[in-house]
Design an enzyme around this catalytic site. Structure first.
Site, PDB file in Angstrom:
ATOM      1  N   ASP A 185       0.862  -1.186   0.000  1.00 55.88           N
ATOM      2  CA  ASP A 185       0.000   0.000   0.000  1.00 55.88           C
ATOM      3  C   ASP A 185       0.897   1.235   0.000  1.00 55.88           C
ATOM      4  O   ASP A 185       0.919   2.016   0.949  1.00 55.88           O
ATOM      5  CB  ASP A 185      -0.924  -0.010   1.217  1.00 55.88           C
ATOM      6  CG  ASP A 185      -1.961   1.105   1.166  1.00 55.88           C
ATOM      7  OD1 ASP A 185      -2.121   1.721   0.092  1.00 55.88           O
ATOM      8  OD2 ASP A 185      -2.608   1.362   2.194  1.00 55.88           O
ATOM      9  N   ASN A 190       1.971   6.538   3.895  1.00 58.94           N
ATOM     10  CA  ASN A 190       2.511   5.359   4.579  1.00 58.94           C
ATOM     11  C   ASN A 190       4.035   5.350   4.644  1.00 58.94           C
ATOM     12  O   ASN A 190       4.650   4.313   4.914  1.00 58.94           O
ATOM     13  CB  ASN A 190       2.003   4.095   3.901  1.00 58.94           C
ATOM     14  CG  ASN A 190       0.508   3.922   4.097  1.00 58.94           C
ATOM     15  OD1 ASN A 190      -0.051   4.429   5.067  1.00 58.94           O
ATOM     16  ND2 ASN A 190      -0.134   3.230   3.180  1.00 58.94           N
ATOM     17  N   ASP A 203       2.020   1.147   8.288  1.00 60.69           N
ATOM     18  CA  ASP A 203       0.813   0.513   7.725  1.00 60.69           C
ATOM     19  C   ASP A 203       1.187  -0.628   6.797  1.00 60.69           C
ATOM     20  O   ASP A 203       0.942  -0.589   5.584  1.00 60.69           O
ATOM     21  CB  ASP A 203      -0.061   1.536   7.007  1.00 60.69           C
ATOM     22  CG  ASP A 203      -0.830   2.416   7.976  1.00 60.69           C
ATOM     23  OD1 ASP A 203      -0.847   2.091   9.180  1.00 60.69           O
ATOM     24  OD2 ASP A 203      -1.396   3.427   7.555  1.00 60.69           O
TER      25      ASP A 203
END
Length: 260
Positions: A185, A190, A203
């Protein structure tokens, strides 16, 4: 129970110090119902089955990567009030999505280098499989369970149903995959960075073996959204490094991302 009270209960269960200042809720992120900073700690809590599954996976990823990885050290994790909690060290730096105009190009370059380092790690023994067979099976589950947010699709897919997106992904699936260790992701929020410091990854619930374009496609989309005046593709080619960008692969992996 308020968010602040909930976070304090988690810190008490973890036997960690309570901050004097009020607890600040960051957001309700993908991997938890609650994400908050509390002094020297970041607290995540998941209570729904989907979020518990993702947070449990993130905990397993952090344990597998170990203390030498550019991630937040785990201070405590455990079950609480019918959910799952994770407490990590609060890292220095800002999300790369929220840098000043003067810092943005350097932040993107540092993030591209961090992705290159992650993709260059030895993937042998990685227990987290995010190859396309696995991702399509997960996507089918998400569509069947009504978990796909159709209102959050990219502009070119506005008005599509989740089933349409999944069918289009099947129709454009690449014939091959080059497997590396991916973040999963790789949007700019992040990654944490500040000048003079290495990028830290957060994350990580979707980390696993996948094609590098799983990360590169989302990095480029997020960079275009956050810093439209920068040539993120040129920065990526210089610092990843990458001779040329496979636009078809980018389109496919951004389409797949709609289903997660």
């Amino acid at each position: 129970m308020s968010s602040a009270q909930h976070v304090r209960a988690i810190l008490e269960a973890a036997r960690l110090p309570q901050p004097e200042a009020l607890v600040g809720v960051v957001d309700h992120g993908r991997s938890g119902d609650l994400v908050a900073r509390a002094g020297e700690a970041v607290v995540k809590f998941a209570s729904t089955s989907a979020n518990i599954e993702l947070l449990a996976r993130e905990i397993a990823v952090l344990e597998w990567l170990g203390p030498q990885a550019p991630t937040a050290p785990v201070l405590w994790s455990g079950e609480l009030d019918g959910g799952l909690a994770l407490v990590m060290k609060n890292l220095a730096g800002r999300p790369v999505s929220h840098l000043s105009p003067q810092e943005a190009a350097d932040g993107l370059a540092a993030t591209a280098q961090a992705l290159a380092a992650l993709h260059g790690r030895d993937p042998a023994g990685c227990p987290f499989d995010m190859r396309l067979d696995v991702k399509f099976a997960l996507a089918e589950r998400h569509v069947a369970a009504g978990l796909v947010d159709e209102g959050d699709f990219d502009g070119e897919r506005a008005g599509w149903t989740a089933r349409q997106a999944l069918d289009a992904a099947h129709a454009t699936r690449p014939a091959t995959e080059r497997l590396v260790l991916t973040h999963g992701d790789a949007s700019l929020p992040n990654f944490l960075w500040s000048p003079g410091r290495p990028v830290r990854l957060i994350d990580l619930g979707r980390l696993g073996l996948a094609d590098p374009y799983q990360d590169l496609a989302l990095f480029l989309r997020s960079a275009k959204y956050n810093y439209p005046d920068l040539d993120a593709a040129a920065i990526l080619r210089e610092h990843y490094p990458l001779a040329q960008i496979d636009e078809a692969a980018c389109d496919f992996y951004r389409l797949m991302d709609e289903l997660f």
